[in-house]
Structures are given as C-alpha cells and as structure tokens.
Design an enzyme around this catalytic site. Structure first.
Site, PDB file in Angstrom:
ATOM      1  N   PHE A 188       0.859  -1.187   0.000  1.00  0.00           N
ATOM      2  CA  PHE A 188       0.000   0.000   0.000  1.00  0.00           C
ATOM      3  C   PHE A 188       0.899   1.244   0.000  1.00  0.00           C
ATOM      4  CE2 PHE A 188      -2.662   3.195   2.196  1.00  0.00           C
ATOM      5  CZ  PHE A 188      -3.803   3.126   1.411  1.00  0.00           C
ATOM      6  N   THR A 190       1.507   3.999   1.497  1.00  0.00           N
ATOM      7  CA  THR A 190       2.164   4.574   2.675  1.00  0.00           C
ATOM      8  C   THR A 190       3.217   3.668   3.291  1.00  0.00           C
ATOM      9  OG1 THR A 190       0.461   3.682   4.166  1.00  0.00           O
ATOM     10  CG2 THR A 190       0.107   5.910   3.291  1.00  0.00           C
ATOM     11  N   LYS A 191       3.266   2.403   2.889  1.00  0.00           N
ATOM     12  CA  LYS A 191       4.149   1.432   3.533  1.00  0.00           C
ATOM     13  C   LYS A 191       5.630   1.755   3.298  1.00  0.00           C
ATOM     14  CE  LYS A 191       1.099  -1.532   5.294  1.00  0.00           C
ATOM     15  NZ  LYS A 191      -0.179  -0.853   5.125  1.00  0.00           N
ATOM     16  N   THR A 192       6.480   1.137   4.095  1.00  0.00           N
ATOM     17  CA  THR A 192       7.924   1.343   3.966  1.00  0.00           C
ATOM     18  C   THR A 192       8.373   1.077   2.533  1.00  0.00           C
ATOM     19  OG1 THR A 192       8.242   0.696   6.273  1.00  0.00           O
ATOM     20  CG2 THR A 192      10.173   0.607   4.834  1.00  0.00           C
TER      21      THR A 192
END
Length: 372
Positions: A188, A190-192
């Site tokens: 997704f 926003t993930k790292t």
C-alpha cells in the site's frame, strides 16, 4: 506550515525519470499479467528477505486471505491473534469460517502479548497470526516455541514489517515473514516499501506452500484452464511491480531515513512528560513505518494539530473485538483492557523518508506548545 501525514510526490520527484521509464517501458512492451517485471520483483524480494519463495499478489489483504485458506483456517477452527490491528489481519481468518481468538497486547510494544497466548490454545486451535506492528516484530522465538509444542501453523502478518529483522535468541537476524509457515507484505502506498496503488507479497521457505500459493493466485490453476483448487484472482499488476522494483534500489536508504526521522522525534519530545513511546523488546532491527505517541489528551491534541495544519492518523480508534462486524464472537468492552486503553491514547505523527527536519521541528514545537 502545512505538514502532510504522507505524500508520494516528493519521492516521485526524486526519481522521476526512473519511475517514468519503468511505467512507459511496460506499456511499450505490451502489458501482460504476471509479466517479467513481476518475476524480477519477486526475485528482488527473495534476495532482500532471504525467503526461498516470493509470490506477488494484488494486495496485502489478498495475501492474508490466500494464505489463511491454504493453511486451513476454516470451519470453526480457532486461530489466535491480536485485537489491536487492521481489519484484514482477522477477516482473513473468518472468510472460510475460521474463528478468531483474541489475546490482549503488550502495553510496551503494542504487539500481541506472547505470554498470554498458550492459555488460549484448545483442541480446536490450528494457528497463530502474529502481527508485526508499526516499528517492531512480535517475539517470534516465543511464537514458534508455542506453535511447535502444539503443532500450530504460523502466518506472519508483516504487512507493516518490511525491512524488520528478528534475532531473538538465535544466531542470525531473520527478516519478518520468513520465520513462520507463511509471511505476507503489503505494498500500500504509505508502507515502507509502497507502490502507487495496491500490491502484496506472500513469502515462504516451504516448497509445497509456495506451489499452492502460486496456484491460488490464478484461480487455483496448475496450468491454464486446469484447476486443482477453487482459488482467487489476485495478481500483482505489472506496472506496480515496475514501480516497486525502482523503489527496491533505494529501500535500505529509505529505511535509514525513517530511523533518522524517528530519532528527531525522540530527541525533541523526550522531555515532554505527557507523552509515552513504544519500547523496543527483543534482539531485533526495527523499522519505523509508523511513529506513535501515547497521551491521555489524544483527542484534544489531535484537534490542536488540525488547527495548526499538521496531519496525523490514529491506528487504531476501536479494537477489533468491539467492531460491529465481529460482534458475533461475543466479546465485550473490558475483555482486552490494554488494547482498549491504547486505542484511546494513541496518535501517529508524520514519518516518511522525504519529510524535512524543519517539518518535524514544527510538529514537535506544536505538540510542546499544546502541553504548555
């Protein structure tokens, strides 16, 4: 100053030419499902994590659903997990009639309290879903000891855990998702490691589980139009794979930048008596996917941040055992007091590699101003 909780625009501008070339190349070569870009990305994940197999799917949620199905979380079988997490960590258990059995969380880490798991094991228990939440992994030594003792399957929800590594009592650091039977990641945005849309990955060191996962993502087919199982339609989009492959080139740098930002927050807020932070437990390498603070005045602080144009998030406002969709499980308020308390006090501050020190300064000064 307006401070975004997250924006993809800065990263895009940093590597604009590479992103543009990656996407245009896919279209120029002719789009194909599970194309070369997907295969190359899977290999990159295998190399980075040390997993023997990486199987790309459409989302982290799909990764949980496919693996839960394969592991036999169904028909009233019980699976132990945490009530303090995103819906998908538990809904994957219920899809085929499995029964989630919640265990309260550790107040210091926000992960499942591993010392309370074994008392919930019954003759119907078939698995554990530990969730590596926010910045650190669950105690996988304890999880695997319990699983081995009771012959349970372990599905690591590492949707937020990309880059995290656990050593514990072992001799080497092992990447999140590679210790249990299956592990999953979410890409997704926003993930790292995040795409420009949805994406997910299944990892395993088990050849047979990998074979099944590859079939389950294409309707259960062993080859075209030959179905061994009733599977799913869940393939990572080739364009997303191309984008993620660009990001993989910079993932170590991105993880390091997150650590730097987290340390800015720790340094500037350490003397703020009204705040509490998570405590890192166990021998492990954390990754600061989310930077959380705890405060008794969470809602008031949130309003103050809004007035000062600082975005934030709340992970999570209501624990899963109190969500309407799980009311049939029969839990009530007070059953998991630690999770319930954290839900009332937690607030996530902006953290991503491209945030500036000046923006973090403004966030911290605004927080300190509120408490004055």
């Amino acid at each position: 100053m307006k401070v975004d909780f997250y924006t993809s625009k800065r990263e895009y501008e940093e590597h604009k030419q590479e992103f543009d070339n990656a996407v245009i190349s896919v279209m120029q070569e002719g789009i194909s499902t599970l194309g070369k870009e997907v295969t190359d990305f899977e290999k990159s994940i295998e190399e980075f994590t040390g997993a023997k197999h990486a199987i790309a799917v459409a989302s982290g949620t799909d990764a949980l659903i496919l693996t839960s199905d394969i592991l036999g979380f169904e028909n009233g079988k019980e699976v132990i997990t945490s009530p303090f997490t995103f819906l998908a960590s538990t809904s994957c258990i219920t899809r085929r009639g499995g029964k989630p059995v919640f265990v309260d969380i550790d107040e210091d880490t926000f992960n499942i309290d591993v010392n309370k798991i074994e008392e919930k094991v019954t003759k119907n228990t078939v698995g554990i879903v530990p969730i590596h939440l926010f910045s650190q992994m669950t105690d996988m030594d304890k999880i695997m000891d319990i699983a081995g003792k009771h012959n349970l399957r372990v599905l690591e929800d590492a949707a937020e855990g990309f880059g995290m590594r656990w050593k514990g009592n072992g001799s080497e650091y092992r990447h999140s998702g590679t210790i249990g039977d299956f592990g999953i990641f979410s890409f997704f945005p926003t993930k790292t490691l995040g795409g420009f849309g949805d994406g997910g990955m299944i990892v395993t060191n088990n050849d047979e589980l990998a074979r099944l996962a590859r079939m389950y993502r294409v309707h259960g087919a062993s080859k075209k139009y030959h179905y061994e199982h009733i599977g799913y339609n869940s393939r990572l989009d080739t364009i997303q794979a191309a984008i993620l492959q660009v990001k993989m080139k910079y993932i170590k740098e991105s993880i390091k930048k997150r650590e730097i930002v987290a340390n800015w927050y720790f340094d500037r807020l350490k003397d703020c008596q009204e705040l509490k932070f998570a405590t890192l437990k166990g021998e492990q390498n954390p990754v600061y996917y989310v930077f959380n603070i705890l405060t008794e005045k969470r809602d008031e602080l949130g309003e103050y941040l809004k007035k000062n144009q600082i975005q934030f998030s709340i992970y999570y406002p209501i624990p899963l055992h109190l969500q309407r969709c799980f009311s049939y499980l029969g839990y009530k308020k007070g059953d998991f007091p630690v999770a319930e308390s954290i839900c009332e006090r937690i607030l996530a501050l902006p953290i991503y590699p491209q945030i500036t020190e000046a923006e973090v300064d403004f966030v911290c000064e605004t927080i300190k101003s509120f408490f004055k």
